[in-house]
Design a protein around this motif. Structure first.
Motif, PDB file in Angstrom:
ATOM      1  N   ILE A  90      -2.837   9.743  -0.081  1.00 37.43           N
ATOM      2  CA  ILE A  90      -2.686   8.303  -0.318  1.00 37.43           C
ATOM      3  C   ILE A  90      -1.550   8.052  -1.314  1.00 37.43           C
ATOM      4  CG2 ILE A  90      -3.800   6.259  -1.313  1.00 37.43           C
ATOM      5  CD1 ILE A  90      -6.453   7.341  -0.183  1.00 37.43           C
ATOM      6  N   LEU A  91      -1.531   8.841  -2.390  1.00 37.00           N
ATOM      7  CA  LEU A  91      -0.465   8.682  -3.389  1.00 37.00           C
ATOM      8  C   LEU A  91       0.898   8.946  -2.768  1.00 37.00           C
ATOM      9  CD1 LEU A  91      -2.151  10.406  -6.456  1.00 37.00           C
ATOM     10  CD2 LEU A  91      -1.387   8.014  -6.359  1.00 37.00           C
ATOM     11  N   TYR A  92       0.981  10.003  -1.960  1.00 40.36           N
ATOM     12  CA  TYR A  92       2.274  10.307  -1.329  1.00 40.36           C
ATOM     13  C   TYR A  92       2.676   9.188  -0.368  1.00 40.36           C
ATOM     14  CZ  TYR A  92       6.095  12.753   0.859  1.00 40.36           C
ATOM     15  OH  TYR A  92       7.346  13.093   1.317  1.00 40.36           O
ATOM     16  N   GLY A  93       1.704   8.687   0.393  1.00 36.43           N
ATOM     17  CA  GLY A  93       2.005   7.589   1.317  1.00 36.43           C
ATOM     18  C   GLY A  93       2.482   6.338   0.590  1.00 36.43           C
ATOM     19  N   LEU A  94       1.844   6.019  -0.538  1.00 34.11           N
ATOM     20  CA  LEU A  94       2.289   4.876  -1.336  1.00 34.11           C
ATOM     21  C   LEU A  94       3.722   5.084  -1.828  1.00 34.11           C
ATOM     22  CD1 LEU A  94      -0.848   3.993  -3.500  1.00 34.11           C
ATOM     23  CD2 LEU A  94       0.260   2.509  -1.817  1.00 34.11           C
ATOM     24  N   GLY A  95       4.002   6.311  -2.279  1.00 33.19           N
ATOM     25  CA  GLY A  95       5.347   6.606  -2.756  1.00 33.19           C
ATOM     26  C   GLY A  95       6.379   6.474  -1.655  1.00 33.19           C
ATOM     27  N   PHE A 106      14.342   5.655   8.052  1.00 29.29           N
ATOM     28  CA  PHE A 106      13.744   6.972   7.901  1.00 29.29           C
ATOM     29  C   PHE A 106      14.756   8.102   8.041  1.00 29.29           C
ATOM     30  CE2 PHE A 106      10.158   4.225   8.992  1.00 29.29           C
ATOM     31  CZ  PHE A 106       9.325   4.521   7.911  1.00 29.29           C
ATOM     32  N   ALA A 107      16.007   7.753   8.338  1.00 33.75           N
ATOM     33  CA  ALA A 107      17.053   8.772   8.355  1.00 33.75           C
ATOM     34  C   ALA A 107      17.493   9.140   6.940  1.00 33.75           C
ATOM     35  CB  ALA A 107      18.263   8.293   9.158  1.00 33.75           C
ATOM     36  N   THR A 108      17.261   8.224   5.998  1.00 32.76           N
ATOM     37  CA  THR A 108      17.694   8.483   4.624  1.00 32.76           C
ATOM     38  C   THR A 108      16.593   8.233   3.593  1.00 32.76           C
ATOM     39  OG1 THR A 108      18.526   6.209   4.399  1.00 32.76           O
ATOM     40  CG2 THR A 108      20.095   7.883   5.162  1.00 32.76           C
ATOM     41  N   VAL A 109      15.391   7.880   4.022  1.00 32.83           N
ATOM     42  CA  VAL A 109      14.340   7.549   3.068  1.00 32.83           C
ATOM     43  C   VAL A 109      14.079   8.733   2.137  1.00 32.83           C
ATOM     44  CG1 VAL A 109      12.433   8.302   4.560  1.00 32.83           C
ATOM     45  CG2 VAL A 109      12.040   6.556   2.820  1.00 32.83           C
ATOM     46  N   ARG A 110      13.887   8.450   0.875  1.00 40.94           N
ATOM     47  CA  ARG A 110      13.648   9.501  -0.110  1.00 40.94           C
ATOM     48  C   ARG A 110      12.248  10.077   0.087  1.00 40.94           C
ATOM     49  NH1 ARG A 110      13.177   8.705  -6.629  1.00 40.94           N
ATOM     50  NH2 ARG A 110      13.451  10.902  -7.241  1.00 40.94           N
ATOM     51  N   LEU A 111      12.153  11.385   0.222  1.00 42.99           N
ATOM     52  CA  LEU A 111      10.880  12.044   0.495  1.00 42.99           C
ATOM     53  C   LEU A 111      10.156  12.477  -0.778  1.00 42.99           C
ATOM     54  CD1 LEU A 111      11.811  14.212   3.605  1.00 42.99           C
ATOM     55  CD2 LEU A 111      10.665  11.989   3.541  1.00 42.99           C
ATOM     56  N   VAL A 112      10.849  12.429  -1.893  1.00 40.85           N
ATOM     57  CA  VAL A 112      10.222  12.747  -3.170  1.00 40.85           C
ATOM     58  C   VAL A 112      10.395  11.541  -4.089  1.00 40.85           C
ATOM     59  CG1 VAL A 112      10.478  15.250  -2.986  1.00 40.85           C
ATOM     60  CG2 VAL A 112      12.352  13.895  -3.916  1.00 40.85           C
ATOM     61  N   GLY A 113       9.794  11.584  -5.259  1.00 41.21           N
ATOM     62  CA  GLY A 113       9.837  10.460  -6.182  1.00 41.21           C
ATOM     63  C   GLY A 113       8.683  10.560  -7.155  1.00 41.21           C
ATOM     64  N   VAL A 114       8.474   9.512  -7.927  1.00 42.21           N
ATOM     65  CA  VAL A 114       7.443   9.544  -8.961  1.00 42.21           C
ATOM     66  C   VAL A 114       6.058   9.730  -8.350  1.00 42.21           C
ATOM     67  CG1 VAL A 114       6.287   8.178 -10.746  1.00 42.21           C
ATOM     68  CG2 VAL A 114       8.793   8.243 -10.643  1.00 42.21           C
ATOM     69  N   LEU A 115       5.683   8.877  -7.383  1.00 41.25           N
ATOM     70  CA  LEU A 115       4.355   8.992  -6.787  1.00 41.25           C
ATOM     71  C   LEU A 115       4.218  10.263  -5.955  1.00 41.25           C
ATOM     72  CD1 LEU A 115       3.546   5.312  -5.799  1.00 41.25           C
ATOM     73  CD2 LEU A 115       2.514   6.666  -7.618  1.00 41.25           C
ATOM     74  N   ALA A 116       5.301  10.674  -5.301  1.00 37.72           N
ATOM     75  CA  ALA A 116       5.258  11.923  -4.541  1.00 37.72           C
ATOM     76  C   ALA A 116       5.014  13.102  -5.477  1.00 37.72           C
ATOM     77  CB  ALA A 116       6.557  12.119  -3.767  1.00 37.72           C
ATOM     78  N   ARG A 117       5.676  13.087  -6.643  1.00 34.70           N
ATOM     79  CA  ARG A 117       5.439  14.173  -7.601  1.00 34.70           C
ATOM     80  C   ARG A 117       4.008  14.141  -8.111  1.00 34.70           C
ATOM     81  NH1 ARG A 117       9.594  16.644 -11.691  1.00 34.70           N
ATOM     82  NH2 ARG A 117       9.936  17.713  -9.707  1.00 34.70           N
ATOM     83  N   ILE A 118       3.499  12.964  -8.428  1.00 34.90           N
ATOM     84  CA  ILE A 118       2.105  12.866  -8.873  1.00 34.90           C
ATOM     85  C   ILE A 118       1.183  13.444  -7.800  1.00 34.90           C
ATOM     86  CG2 ILE A 118       0.235  11.256  -9.409  1.00 34.90           C
ATOM     87  CD1 ILE A 118       2.350   9.418 -10.689  1.00 34.90           C
ATOM     88  N   ALA A 119       1.442  13.103  -6.534  1.00 30.43           N
ATOM     89  CA  ALA A 119       0.607  13.589  -5.433  1.00 30.43           C
ATOM     90  C   ALA A 119       0.649  15.108  -5.327  1.00 30.43           C
ATOM     91  CB  ALA A 119       1.066  12.962  -4.121  1.00 30.43           C
ATOM     92  N   MET A 120       1.858  15.677  -5.360  1.00 26.99           N
ATOM     93  CA  MET A 120       1.979  17.125  -5.208  1.00 26.99           C
ATOM     94  C   MET A 120       1.382  17.874  -6.389  1.00 26.99           C
ATOM     95  SD  MET A 120       5.704  17.647  -3.348  1.00 26.99           S
ATOM     96  CE  MET A 120       6.662  16.504  -4.340  1.00 26.99           C
ATOM     97  N   ARG A 381     -14.245  -6.865 -12.802  1.00 26.38           N
ATOM     98  CA  ARG A 381     -14.710  -5.520 -12.467  1.00 26.38           C
ATOM     99  C   ARG A 381     -14.079  -5.001 -11.178  1.00 26.38           C
ATOM    100  NH1 ARG A 381     -15.578  -5.922 -17.012  1.00 26.38           N
ATOM    101  NH2 ARG A 381     -17.474  -5.410 -18.182  1.00 26.38           N
ATOM    102  N   ILE A 382     -12.785  -5.277 -11.038  1.00 31.49           N
ATOM    103  CA  ILE A 382     -12.031  -4.766  -9.890  1.00 31.49           C
ATOM    104  C   ILE A 382     -11.247  -3.557 -10.343  1.00 31.49           C
ATOM    105  CG2 ILE A 382     -10.263  -5.256  -8.172  1.00 31.49           C
ATOM    106  CD1 ILE A 382     -10.982  -8.242  -8.457  1.00 31.49           C
ATOM    107  N   PHE A 383     -11.596  -2.381  -9.853  1.00 31.77           N
ATOM    108  CA  PHE A 383     -10.914  -1.151 -10.203  1.00 31.77           C
ATOM    109  C   PHE A 383     -10.505  -0.452  -8.909  1.00 31.77           C
ATOM    110  CE2 PHE A 383     -14.171  -1.875 -13.508  1.00 31.77           C
ATOM    111  CZ  PHE A 383     -13.325  -2.144 -14.582  1.00 31.77           C
ATOM    112  N   ILE A 384      -9.205  -0.417  -8.673  1.00 28.07           N
ATOM    113  CA  ILE A 384      -8.690   0.196  -7.447  1.00 28.07           C
ATOM    114  C   ILE A 384      -8.407   1.651  -7.727  1.00 28.07           C
ATOM    115  CG2 ILE A 384      -6.889   0.142  -5.694  1.00 28.07           C
ATOM    116  CD1 ILE A 384      -6.559  -2.833  -6.258  1.00 28.07           C
ATOM    117  N   LYS A 385      -9.244   2.527  -7.184  1.00 27.10           N
ATOM    118  CA  LYS A 385      -9.100   3.961  -7.396  1.00 27.10           C
ATOM    119  C   LYS A 385      -8.227   4.552  -6.327  1.00 27.10           C
ATOM    120  CE  LYS A 385     -11.957   3.861 -10.874  1.00 27.10           C
ATOM    121  NZ  LYS A 385     -11.454   4.043 -12.258  1.00 27.10           N
ATOM    122  N   VAL A 386      -7.119   5.141  -6.746  1.00 32.74           N
ATOM    123  CA  VAL A 386      -6.201   5.781  -5.797  1.00 32.74           C
ATOM    124  C   VAL A 386      -6.252   7.273  -6.017  1.00 32.74           C
ATOM    125  CG1 VAL A 386      -3.831   5.945  -5.038  1.00 32.74           C
ATOM    126  CG2 VAL A 386      -4.722   3.757  -5.819  1.00 32.74           C
TER     127      VAL A 386
END
Length: 386
Positions: A90-95, A106-120, A381-386
């Motif tokens: 989910i984190l990687y997908g959000l990133g 999608f020919a140039t979309v960045r495959l890594v990033g802040v959320l991708a690093r958090i996910a990995m 009391r809304i807490f979105i858990k990712v």
């Protein structure tokens, strides 16, 4: 009120990291930013360079508490791993979504990033924690740092040789160019990616260091929400805070020593950078733990706790809003158009505070705006858990 078993100082620590991310990512103008709110140009570190490793460290601190709570509810290790894997996806997908917006090229979309690093990092660290002993995890945490140092120092890069730590000549950047190509930072136009593939290895150690801090705090059961009769003596609780901080001071010093042979560097996440930033994370967590969980001085830190309870939501939403404002064109008053982002900065902040202070005021207002959103979610009391 903090739920029983929840580490209030960790929520505040996580909230501090996210508020810092939003602050440094949203100046009114990138041409007008105070130096401490910029990343170091290459080697070295500024306060801004502490923000991301603090968040990775916080992920590690939370693991012993969250995993223990799930095991107490009857979750098996296999089920826990599925939870970790799904959360990482989910984190990687959000990133990926954040980097793809708005063009979805999608020919140039960045495959890594802040959320991708958090996910990995979360997937790697979570897997190790669930299936290996703590002794093995500790050994791997250190091994990742020394193996990465050896790779960066000894493996030759075509055209540059071994041990070149320039932006273009280092091994991590070369591998990213070879593997990611146009899917790097700046659409592949840059020579390195600050959240690249090989540099994820030492980033895992940033999170594993947090794991052992979390183990230490959980072992002593010195977290917020306990009944007073069950809590350890105040002196023992304060001692835990002090030991965290003192270890942090030692690691900051060790990071500076390692810097002499392997420079502190955030873009390639050097091993000295991990040790240095982990030291500051321990000092900060120790101070927050003493004030919030031991002394119970909670009121001042409440905004940080609230931020920390919906941390990823605030980060993702702030990034998407900034992109929307940059893309939205509005009249500039002279017959042309400008971005809504620039228009708000110029008319609402720079017009009375000047370019530099107006840029800082814009960033601070952004932090306050997202705190208001986080507070509204918390009050309902809304807490979105990712």
């Amino acid at each position: 009120m903090t739920a029983p078993g929840r580490l209030a100082s960790l929520d505040a620590f996580r909230g501090l990291a996210i508020a810092g991310m939003i602050l440094v990512n949203n100046p009114g103008s990138w041409a007008h930013v105070y130096p401490p709110l910029r990343h170091a140009v290459w080697h070295g570190a500024t306060p801004t360079d502490l923000v991301f490793p603090f968040f990775l460290f916080a992920i590690g601190v939370a693991m012993p508490f969250s995993f223990a709570a799930r095991e107490a509810r009857g979750d098996s290790r296999a089920r826990l791993w599925r939870h970790v894997a799904i959360r990482a996806l989910i984190l990687y997908g959000l990133g990926l979504f954040m980097t793809a917006v708005p063009r979805f090229d999608f020919a140039t979309v960045r495959l890594v990033g802040v959320l991708a690093r958090i996910a990995m990092v979360y997937l790697a660290a979570g897997t190790l924690v669930l299936f290996l002993s703590r002794r093995a995890v500790f050994a791997l945490m250190l091994a990742f740092l020394f193996v990465y140092w050896a790779l960066m120092a000894l493996v030759p890069v075509p055209g540059f040789g071994a041990g070149d730590l320039s932006a273009e000549g280092n091994l991590a950047a070369w591998l990213d160019r070879m593997i990611l190509g146009p899917h790097m930072w700046s659409g592949g136009r840059g020579v390195y990616d600050p959240e690249g593939l090989l540099s994820t290895l030492p980033a895992v150690s940033s999170t594993l260091a947090g794991l052992f801090a979390g183990d230490f705090l959980r072992r002593g059961q010195v977290y917020g929400g306990m009944r007073q009769a069950e809590a350890p003596p105040p002196a023992k609780q304060a001692g835990a805070s002090l030991r965290l901080a003192l270890l942090g001071v030692l690691l900051v010093g060790a990071g500076h020593l390692w810097d002499l042979v392997f420079p502190i560097n955030k873009p390639i996440w050097t091993s000295s950078y991990v040790v240095y930033t982990t030291g500051w994370a321990l000092v900060t967590l120790g101070a927050l733990h003493w004030q919030i969980d031991v002394r119970r001085w909670r009121a001042w830190a409440r905004p940080l706790e609230i931020y920390g309870m919906n941390a990823i939501t605030a980060f993702v939403a702030s990034g998407l809003l900034a992109k929307t404002l940059i893309l939205w064109r509005v009249p500039d008053g002279s017959g042309g158009t400008t971005s809504a982002y620039h228009f708000v900065y110029e008319t609402g902040f720079a017009s009375w505070a000047g370019p530099l202070n107006g840029s800082l005021a814009f960033a601070a207002a952004t932090v306050l705006f997202w705190f208001a959103v986080a507070w509204a979610m918390y009050s309902r009391r809304i807490f979105i858990k990712v």
